[in-house]
Design a protein around this motif. Structure first.
Motif, PDB file in Angstrom:
ATOM      1  N   LEU A 438    -112.712 -72.922 -38.157  1.00  0.00           N
ATOM      2  CA  LEU A 438    -111.625 -71.956 -36.895  1.00  0.00           C
ATOM      3  C   LEU A 438    -112.001 -70.987 -35.905  1.00  0.00           C
ATOM      4  CD1 LEU A 438    -108.608 -72.407 -40.055  1.00  0.00           C
ATOM      5  CD2 LEU A 438    -109.535 -73.880 -37.363  1.00  0.00           C
ATOM      6  N   GLY A 439    -112.913 -70.594 -36.316  1.00  0.00           N
ATOM      7  CA  GLY A 439    -113.606 -69.495 -35.398  1.00  0.00           C
ATOM      8  C   GLY A 439    -112.892 -68.141 -35.407  1.00  0.00           C
ATOM      9  N   ILE A 440    -112.881 -68.569 -36.920  1.00  0.00           N
ATOM     10  CA  ILE A 440    -111.811 -66.862 -37.096  1.00  0.00           C
ATOM     11  C   ILE A 440    -113.044 -65.741 -38.133  1.00  0.00           C
ATOM     12  CG2 ILE A 440    -110.171 -65.819 -38.694  1.00  0.00           C
ATOM     13  CD1 ILE A 440    -109.111 -68.854 -38.376  1.00  0.00           C
ATOM     14  N   GLN A 441    -112.917 -65.042 -37.239  1.00  0.00           N
ATOM     15  CA  GLN A 441    -113.861 -63.309 -37.775  1.00  0.00           C
ATOM     16  C   GLN A 441    -113.299 -62.250 -37.969  1.00  0.00           C
ATOM     17  OE1 GLN A 441    -117.298 -63.514 -38.374  1.00  0.00           O
ATOM     18  NE2 GLN A 441    -117.649 -65.106 -37.225  1.00  0.00           N
ATOM     19  N   THR A 442    -112.242 -62.686 -37.592  1.00  0.00           N
ATOM     20  CA  THR A 442    -111.326 -61.564 -37.460  1.00  0.00           C
ATOM     21  C   THR A 442    -110.010 -61.378 -38.083  1.00  0.00           C
ATOM     22  OG1 THR A 442    -110.093 -60.968 -35.620  1.00  0.00           O
ATOM     23  CG2 THR A 442    -112.823 -59.849 -35.662  1.00  0.00           C
ATOM     24  N   VAL A 443    -109.085 -60.075 -38.223  1.00  0.00           N
ATOM     25  CA  VAL A 443    -107.646 -60.500 -38.564  1.00  0.00           C
ATOM     26  C   VAL A 443    -107.060 -60.659 -37.393  1.00  0.00           C
ATOM     27  CG1 VAL A 443    -104.938 -59.686 -39.311  1.00  0.00           C
ATOM     28  CG2 VAL A 443    -107.777 -58.771 -40.698  1.00  0.00           C
ATOM     29  N   SER A 444    -107.554 -60.784 -36.468  1.00  0.00           N
ATOM     30  CA  SER A 444    -106.841 -60.459 -35.427  1.00  0.00           C
ATOM     31  C   SER A 444    -107.174 -61.778 -34.572  1.00  0.00           C
ATOM     32  CB  SER A 444    -107.357 -60.126 -33.662  1.00  0.00           C
ATOM     33  OG  SER A 444    -106.994 -58.441 -34.238  1.00  0.00           O
ATOM     34  N   ASP A 445    -107.810 -62.519 -34.913  1.00  0.00           N
ATOM     35  CA  ASP A 445    -108.573 -64.311 -34.880  1.00  0.00           C
ATOM     36  C   ASP A 445    -107.143 -64.959 -35.522  1.00  0.00           C
ATOM     37  OD1 ASP A 445    -111.019 -63.746 -33.120  1.00  0.00           O
ATOM     38  OD2 ASP A 445    -112.410 -63.628 -34.870  1.00  0.00           O
ATOM     39  N   LEU A 446    -107.153 -64.554 -36.762  1.00  0.00           N
ATOM     40  CA  LEU A 446    -106.308 -65.540 -37.076  1.00  0.00           C
ATOM     41  C   LEU A 446    -105.467 -65.539 -37.721  1.00  0.00           C
ATOM     42  CD1 LEU A 446    -105.615 -66.914 -40.891  1.00  0.00           C
ATOM     43  CD2 LEU A 446    -105.479 -64.452 -41.906  1.00  0.00           C
TER      44      LEU A 446
END
Length: 592
Positions: A438-446
């Motif tokens: 999903l390309g998620i690294q940060t809480v903002s990405d989530l």
């Protein structure tokens, strides 16, 4: 208890590395016989005025209470540290800034508080050398630069930056140690740039002020508690770049001695509590200005101002007569910490019992109501959940600790003891493969990709202000397809079995590394530090200060790697929390 750091006072001319055994005046009032411990304690110090006074005070206090105390003047900072690490002495007074910069090689920034520095050296020395930093004095003997008032006014110099801009043609004098050490001239040049002095001269600590007064020097180093500053009406230049950390003095002692006899720490903590900036400056001036001997100044001060503040052994309760009800919350780390506290107190003879309480709210309410006496809490939890304070990411771990320590004492007469090195902060975790997909690294990405994802957390996290509600305030609505309430022990299996896409974690959860999870970066800095510390009824510590000494020894042993390993022994290897706690106390030497 609020800890502070101190400034450094580390010099002795390279020319004079003296190691002289100094006789300490015999104790004068017979209290010593009450202890009659038979323990030999070798006290050392560096070779300048303040250190000579402090070394004599430490030795006098121990001798007064029946310990076989000897005192040796050692010379340089390096000589004192090396003697302690090598076991050639048992204790010497050091400065928190010195320990942090010189021996732990820590990176300092001006936002750090005295508690940040103190906690770093306390935990770092315990881990590296099994040395215990006792309570610091309140005076900050920081390095400084000084000039005569006339010379500073003539050149328009008020700050160290002003000095750097006007140093051409000026003569700088310092001890040989200051010229070489990282928190001396080399570090000062890194922070302010080259000074361009006409000459840099190495001076004996006792001669640099006369060099200034006689015009041989334009500027010299000083310490915050030097009596000459006020006596000679010197100008201390403002450290406007915040280069120097706090330098609070504290006895650094072989931890085996404190484990063997916690009363030693009670004595030395009382000695340091008697010393504030004004007092230390006056004592230094008695030697430097009035030509008295350090041992005589120490002797008079100890018997006039210190002795009556130290509780005699017979005035302390027998441990068996002190009942301490220990509690904890109901998840792995808390069960281990609760058992560690109770087992260690039992080892020292206290009537300690242990109860598993359940939620954070249940533990806090039981402590406030007097149903228990102590439980391990996290600084961030106290700060956000019970004190409802506003957190910003520029606050350091020490600032958060200081805030909860002060507020809990005022509000509920509860004392936060020394915190652990580990930060068991809240976090969010995903299977690495799912996060990568999903390309998620940060809480903002989530937050931007949460549509259709299932989030699982404990019921407490879903409701509490430093949980999901606060996270939404910081990052906006997440838009999860579902939010499920999971038992703490099942959320990771839910992640592994595909029932969840993302779950909450704690920084010391053993499953993070065991399962190769991706911890999402809290890129908005929502969560504060969550350092664990025993929170205890302050009356217990006031009645028997050995309790704090014992529990502080425990917390100094617990860093992130250690706590994660203990948690995994329970969660991954199916051991019982009490068995893991007991084995750790044995392995770390806290239970013999």
């Amino acid at each position: 208890m609020n800890r502070m750091t101190k400034t450094l006072s580390i010099l002795l001319p390279l020319v004079m590395l003296v190691s002289a055994l100094v006789a300490v005046p015999a104790p004068g009032n017979g209290v010593a016989e009450a202890q009659d411990s038979g323990l030999t304690i070798r006290v050392g110090s560096k070779q300048f005025t303040e250190q000579l006074i402090l070394g004599n005070l430490i030795s006098l206090a121990l001798a007064e209470f029946g310990y076989d105390a000897t005192y040796t003047q050692l010379g340089s900072t390096a000589a004192a540290h090396e003697a302690l690490v090598a076991g050639e002495i048992d204790v010497y007074p050091e400065y928190t800034g010195t320990g942090y910069l010189t021996f732990l090689e820590g990176a300092y920034n001006p936002a750090m508080t005295p508690s940040d520095i103190y906690n770093a050296v306390s935990q770092g020395y315990a881990q590296a050398w099994n040395l215990n930093w006792l309570e610091p004095a309140s005076f900050n003997n920081t390095y400084c630069l000084a000039m005569t008032r006339d010379r500073a006014a003539e050149l328009g110099i008020e700050t160290v930056s002003d000095l750097a801009a006007n140093a051409d043609g000026l003569v700088f004098g310092a001890t040989g140690e200051f010229i070489d050490r990282p928190d001396g001239l080399p570090g000062l040049i890194d922070a302010y740039g080259e000074f361009g002095f006409a000459d840099v001269l190495s001076f004996d600590p006792g001669l640099k002020y006369s060099g200034l007064a006689e015009g041989e020097l334009d500027v010299t180093t000083c310490f915050g508690t030097d009596g000459q500053i006020s006596a000679l009406d010197l100008v201390v230049l403002e450290d406007d770049q915040g280069f120097w950390p706090p330098y609070f003095a504290a006895p650094v002692i072989n931890n085996e001695l404190i484990a063997q006899d916690p009363y030693i720490a009670v004595i030395l903590n009382a000695v340091m509590a008697a010393l504030d900036s004004e007092t230390m400056s006056q004592l230094n001036w008695e030697v430097d200005g009035n030509s008295r001997e350090p041992q005589d100044v120490a002797f008079d001060f100890f018997y006039e101002a210190v002795l009556d503040t130290i509780p005699a052994p017979e005035d302390l309760p027998a441990p068996a007569d002190v009942s301490i009800d220990v509690g904890s919350k109901q998840f792995t780390e808390q069960l281990i910490l609760g058992n560690l506290i109770a087992l260690l107190l039992q080892e020292y003879g206290y009537d300690a019992t242990y109860t598993q309480l359940g939620s954070t709210a249940a533990a806090h309410e039981a402590l406030v109501a007097g149903e228990i006496d102590v439980y391990p809490e996290y600084t961030g939890t106290g700060y956000l959940t019970f004190l409802e304070m506003e957190y910003s990411s520029d606050l350091t771990a020490g600032a958060v600790y200081d805030a909860v320590d002060e507020a809990y004492l005022a509000e509920w007469n509860l004392d936060w003891l020394e915190p652990s090195a580990f930060n068991n902060t809240y976090c969010l975790a995903m299977l690495d493969s799912r996060a990568e997909e999903l390309g998620i690294q940060t809480v903002s990405d989530l937050a931007a990709s949460a549509d259709g994802l299932v989030f699982g957390a404990t019921g407490e996290f879903i409701d509490r202000p430093d949980g999901l509600p606060g996270l939404i305030d910081a990052y906006g609505e997440f838009g999860f397809a579902d939010v499920l309430s999971f038992d703490p022990g099942l959320k990771y299996s839910g992640l592994e079995q595909g029932e969840l896409d993302v779950t909450t974690c704690f920084g010391t959860d053993g499953q993070i590394s065991a399962m190769g999870l991706r911890v999402l970066d809290d890129d908005q800095g929502f969560w504060p530090p969550y350092n664990a510390a025993p929170v205890i009824d302050a009356e217990i510590v006031q009645t028997d200060p050995r309790v704090a000494v014992i529990l502080n020894m425990l917390m100094q042993k617990l860093d992130t790697e250690t706590m994660s390993g203990l948690n995994w022994e329970v969660d991954g290897n199916s051991q019982e929390p009490q068995d893991v706690a007991f084995q750790f106390l044995v392995d770390s030497g806290l239970i013999m």
